[in-house]
Design an enzyme around this catalytic site. Structure first.
Site, PDB file in Angstrom:
ATOM      1  N   GLU A  59       4.986   6.103  11.384  1.00  0.00           N
ATOM      2  CA  GLU A  59       5.265   7.516  11.215  1.00  0.00           C
ATOM      3  C   GLU A  59       5.636   7.704   9.742  1.00  0.00           C
ATOM      4  O   GLU A  59       6.492   6.967   9.231  1.00  0.00           O
ATOM      5  CB  GLU A  59       6.433   7.923  12.120  1.00  0.00           C
ATOM      6  CG  GLU A  59       6.667   9.403  12.106  1.00  0.00           C
ATOM      7  CD  GLU A  59       7.916   9.837  12.883  1.00  0.00           C
ATOM      8  OE1 GLU A  59       8.483   9.020  13.629  1.00  0.00           O
ATOM      9  OE2 GLU A  59       8.303  10.997  12.696  1.00  0.00           O
ATOM     10  N   ARG A 298      10.535  -7.180  17.962  1.00  0.00           N
ATOM     11  CA  ARG A 298      10.665  -6.637  16.620  1.00  0.00           C
ATOM     12  C   ARG A 298      11.440  -7.620  15.748  1.00  0.00           C
ATOM     13  O   ARG A 298      12.135  -8.504  16.251  1.00  0.00           O
ATOM     14  CB  ARG A 298      11.333  -5.262  16.629  1.00  0.00           C
ATOM     15  CG  ARG A 298      12.731  -5.205  17.208  1.00  0.00           C
ATOM     16  CD  ARG A 298      13.228  -3.767  17.292  1.00  0.00           C
ATOM     17  NE  ARG A 298      13.505  -3.211  15.977  1.00  0.00           N
ATOM     18  CZ  ARG A 298      12.928  -2.111  15.484  1.00  0.00           C
ATOM     19  NH1 ARG A 298      12.048  -1.444  16.203  1.00  0.00           N
ATOM     20  NH2 ARG A 298      13.246  -1.670  14.309  1.00  0.00           N
ATOM     21  N   LYS A 308      14.174   3.136   9.495  1.00  0.00           N
ATOM     22  CA  LYS A 308      13.901   4.060   8.383  1.00  0.00           C
ATOM     23  C   LYS A 308      14.985   5.127   8.304  1.00  0.00           C
ATOM     24  O   LYS A 308      15.390   5.526   7.219  1.00  0.00           O
ATOM     25  CB  LYS A 308      12.553   4.747   8.590  1.00  0.00           C
ATOM     26  CG  LYS A 308      11.356   3.868   8.367  1.00  0.00           C
ATOM     27  CD  LYS A 308      10.097   4.738   8.290  1.00  0.00           C
ATOM     28  CE  LYS A 308       9.006   4.257   9.211  1.00  0.00           C
ATOM     29  NZ  LYS A 308       8.813   5.087  10.392  1.00  0.00           N
TER      30      LYS A 308
HETATM   31  P1  ATP Z   1      11.898   3.056  12.283  1.00  0.00           P
HETATM   32  O1  ATP Z   1      12.961   3.145  13.334  1.00  0.00           O
HETATM   33  O2  ATP Z   1      12.272   2.223  11.129  1.00  0.00           O
HETATM   34  O3  ATP Z   1      11.326   4.382  11.915  1.00  0.00           O
HETATM   35  P2  ATP Z   1       9.693   2.739  13.955  1.00  0.00           P
HETATM   36  O4  ATP Z   1       9.369   1.675  14.936  1.00  0.00           O
HETATM   37  O5  ATP Z   1      10.020   4.089  14.498  1.00  0.00           O
HETATM   38  O6  ATP Z   1      10.782   2.204  12.997  1.00  0.00           O
HETATM   39  P3  ATP Z   1       7.107   3.311  12.979  1.00  0.00           P
HETATM   40  O7  ATP Z   1       6.783   4.000  11.714  1.00  0.00           O
HETATM   41  O8  ATP Z   1       6.822   4.024  14.235  1.00  0.00           O
HETATM   42  O9  ATP Z   1       8.598   2.897  12.858  1.00  0.00           O
HETATM   43  O10 ATP Z   1       6.490   1.847  13.011  1.00  0.00           O
HETATM   44  C1  ATP Z   1       5.165   1.521  12.793  1.00  0.00           C
HETATM   45  C2  ATP Z   1       4.887   0.225  13.464  1.00  0.00           C
HETATM   46  O11 ATP Z   1       5.729  -0.785  12.942  1.00  0.00           O
HETATM   47  C3  ATP Z   1       5.134   0.313  14.954  1.00  0.00           C
HETATM   48  O12 ATP Z   1       4.069  -0.294  15.634  1.00  0.00           O
HETATM   49  C4  ATP Z   1       6.410  -0.440  15.140  1.00  0.00           C
HETATM   50  O13 ATP Z   1       6.453  -1.033  16.407  1.00  0.00           O
HETATM   51  C5  ATP Z   1       6.374  -1.451  14.005  1.00  0.00           C
HETATM   52  N1  ATP Z   1       7.723  -1.839  13.622  1.00  0.00           N
HETATM   53  C6  ATP Z   1       8.727  -1.031  13.225  1.00  0.00           C
HETATM   54  N2  ATP Z   1       9.849  -1.727  13.019  1.00  0.00           N
HETATM   55  C7  ATP Z   1       9.555  -3.025  13.281  1.00  0.00           C
HETATM   56  C8  ATP Z   1      10.305  -4.254  13.269  1.00  0.00           C
HETATM   57  N3  ATP Z   1      11.592  -4.288  12.927  1.00  0.00           N
HETATM   58  N4  ATP Z   1       9.663  -5.390  13.607  1.00  0.00           N
HETATM   59  C9  ATP Z   1       8.366  -5.373  13.940  1.00  0.00           C
HETATM   60  N5  ATP Z   1       7.607  -4.267  13.986  1.00  0.00           N
HETATM   61  C10 ATP Z   1       8.187  -3.098  13.660  1.00  0.00           C
HETATM   62 MG    MG Z   2      10.011   5.973  14.505  1.00  0.00          MG
END
Ligand code: ATP
Ligand code: MG
Length: 591
Positions: A59, A298, A308
């Protein structure tokens, strides 16, 4: 209880950095390839589709962090490796359905950092960058199809009521009084939602599944909400936005994704992913074979935060100097700190891909950087906390040319040259007026070798009024020069580094310590802001050997005895040298 922490490997080599690792996801792909699950597909333009299509779907609501690197390496790494075995590609997809939090700045930085990590969304001459917002019209049409077939309804209850009537793990949910609306009424209401007839939160579209489903996710989840907000790509064209669960699976299917890899927290959403796609497939909206979702653990890294939203807090509250502050676990931060793409890929490979959550020590990341740079970083001498050393028996104005290898194990890289002069800089810690037990460096009456120079004997020191040592005096032995015949007849226990005061280049060096004091700043009762380390950045004014005057932004070095450093990519300018310490030579950073 927290998941186990995986210790850092003691010895490891960077050689197999890009060798294909094996993991349970690759085993699934191998099985699908063997079964021909996704064989022989064509896209809407009649072009053949590879049997493996993955996607990386962030995102654009912030800068990517080290956790995303795991997902990038996994998804793009699979595409890279399998492309040579039957064909594969990875799509770069922006999951941009939350208009108020997203923006072009984030899109740009995400594209930049994925390329920096060494991956590409190009496949057979075509680019595969996609935006969920490009599917808004299709998603809307699919939603109308679900409504027309009695699979979705407009609920006029407010969000609190919907939440309160979802039931619990032990209790079934309560059906909405609007659940049995006719398809016609639902269609009219949904169109009115799109037309802007309702305020935010007044109506939602829900899937009609099962209010008694054991999995709470399946109790008529919301598919669309009213949101009167400007979207950075679709501007004001929409006032309803699809929810993640609806958008994600449909986007995967529209892009002919085969293996949709996501983190474990989406495990409960998998039945919904399948339910939506199955309905749309049965209605003829999507062709089989459908994509499948698989979950992996993760990445949790000690002394770091991988969210983020929380990283945004650090930036907005000025706890750090921006998203690319070298202390940040963002990829732009790690890059500025001096981590190389190779080191991050090596790290991701070492931590592997598993189905159970665990914590990884920051030391594992540090070690990956050392293993990457050890064979390639040029060596240099820098005195971080300078103390003047005066060679009393060396003639003023004279100099003696000295050389040192750029890399002791790689003679092809050549030599660095510098001068030995009467006044030199050494490290403050390399002198003790009254030596402690086991101290073999400079102290009155003691001899040491000045690395790549001469053996000297300390004859005393000068102090200021406060009793602080301001200069050390020594004699040198003219026949002791390193590399000359007989020089090894001088037996000394200490070997210290130095730079000529006449030739030294003045530089600013930024020394970093962990940003958080707690190993798991995000899981303790304390707020992560309370765990911030007030001493995470120290700036010193150092003296460097003359060869460093030409250092370019982002050039990596091993400063002898000190560690790996990089010329800061933002602040380094001609005539203004600034280095960041990436990691020390040994694992001391997190003790
Ligand atoms: P955040 O909470 O930091 O925004 P998110 O999972 O909502 O993390 P996204 O932008 O949706 O962030 O993530 C893009 C991809 O990266 C998704 O497929 C997510 O599962 C993966 N991802 C995010 N954080 C991690 C992590 N700590 N380890 C492995 N994969 C991750
Ligand atoms: Mg997110």
């Amino acid at each position: 209880m927290n998941p186990p922490t995986i210790p850092s490997p003691l010895t490891a080599s960077a050689e197999h950095v890009d060798a294909a690792p094996s993991n349970f996801l690759r085993a699934i792909i191998d099985r699908d390839l063997a079964n021909g699950t996704y064989r022989g597909r064509i896209d809407r333009d009649g072009r053949p589709l590879p049997p493996v299509v993955t996607r990386f779907p962030p995102e654009p609501n912030g800068y990517l962090h080290v956790g995303h690197a795991k997902s990038i390496c996994l998804n793009f790494g699979i595409a890279r490796d399998y492309d040579a075995h039957g064909g594969a590609r990875c799509h770069m997809r922006f999951d941009d359905t939350n208009p108020t939090k997203e923006g072009q700045e984030y899109v740009d930085s995400i594209l930049d950092v994925v390329q920096w990590l060494g991956f590409s969304w190009e496949h057979q001459g075509r680019s595969h960058v996609y935006y969920a917002s490009d599917y808004f019209e299709t998603l809307y049409a699919f939603a109308e199809m679900l409504i027309a077939h009695g699979c979705a309804y407009v609920d006029s209850q407010d969000a609190d009521t919907i939440r309160a009537t979802r039931g619990s793990l032990t209790e079934a949910g309560l059906a909405s009084p609007f659940r049995e609306r006719s398809a016609e009424e639902n269609l009219a209401l949904f169109r009115a939602m799109r037309a802007g007839k309702f305020a935010d939160g007044e109506q939602v579209l829900r899937a009609k599944i099962d209010m008694a489903a054991p999995n709470v996710v399946m109790r008529d989840p919301v598919l669309y909400r009213v949101r009167h907000a400007y979207h950075h790509r679709t501007e004001n064209r929409w006032c309803i936005y699809p929810m993640y669960d609806f958008t994600h699976c449909v986007s995967d299917a529209l892009e002919s994704v085969t293996h949709s890899l996501c983190t474990l927290e989406f495990e409960n959403n998998r039945p919904l992913y399948n339910w939506i796609l199955t309905q749309l497939c049965e209605l003829g909206a999507l062709p089989p074979p459908l994509p499948k979702q698989y979950e992996f653990a993760r990445l949790n890294l000690t002394h770091a935060i991988t969210s983020k939203r929380k990283l945004l807090t650090l930036v907005e509250e000025n706890h750090v100097e921006g998203w690319d502050d070298p202390r940040m676990p963002t990829l732009v931060g790690l890059r500025r700190r001096g981590f190389t793409p190779e080191s991050i890929r090596l790290f991701c490979e070492r931590i592997g891909v598993a189905k159970a959550d665990s914590w990884i020590e920051m030391a594992v990341l540090d070690q990956a950087l050392r293993d990457d740079l050890e064979p390639k970083a040029p060596r240099a001498t820098v005195v971080l906390r300078p103390l003047k050393l005066i060679i009393d028996n060396f003639l003023e104005g004279h100099h003696e040319a000295c050389v040192a290898p750029v890399h002791a194990a790689r003679s092809e890289l050549g030599q660095r040259s510098f001068q030995f002069t009467r006044e030199l800089w050494i490290e403050q810690e390399d002198f003790m007026e009254v030596p402690s037990k086991g101290f073999f460096r400079l102290s009155p009456g003691n001899r040491v070798r000045l690395r790549y120079g001469f053996v000297i004997e300390c004859i005393g020191c000068d102090k200021d009024e406060q009793g602080q040592v301001v200069a050390v005096h020594a004699h040198y032995f003219v026949d002791s020069k390193s590399g000359t015949a007989g020089s090894d007849l001088y037996k000394v226990k200490g070997n210290i580094h130095w730079v000529s005061a006449a030739q030294a280049v003045s530089t600013e060096v930024r020394l970093y310590a962990p940003l958080f004091m707690d190993a798991q700043p995000d899981t303790s009762e304390r707020n992560f802001v309370a765990s911030l380390n007030p001493h995470s950045k120290e700036v010193v004014h150092a003296y460097a050997e003359p060869s460093l005057a030409q250092a370019l932004p982002e050039q990596h070095f091993q400063f002898e005895r000190h560690g790996y450093f990089v010329a800061d990519r933002v602040d380094t300018q001609p005539g203004r040298l600034i280095f960041n310490r990436t990691v020390s030579l040994k694992d001391s950073r997190h003790k």
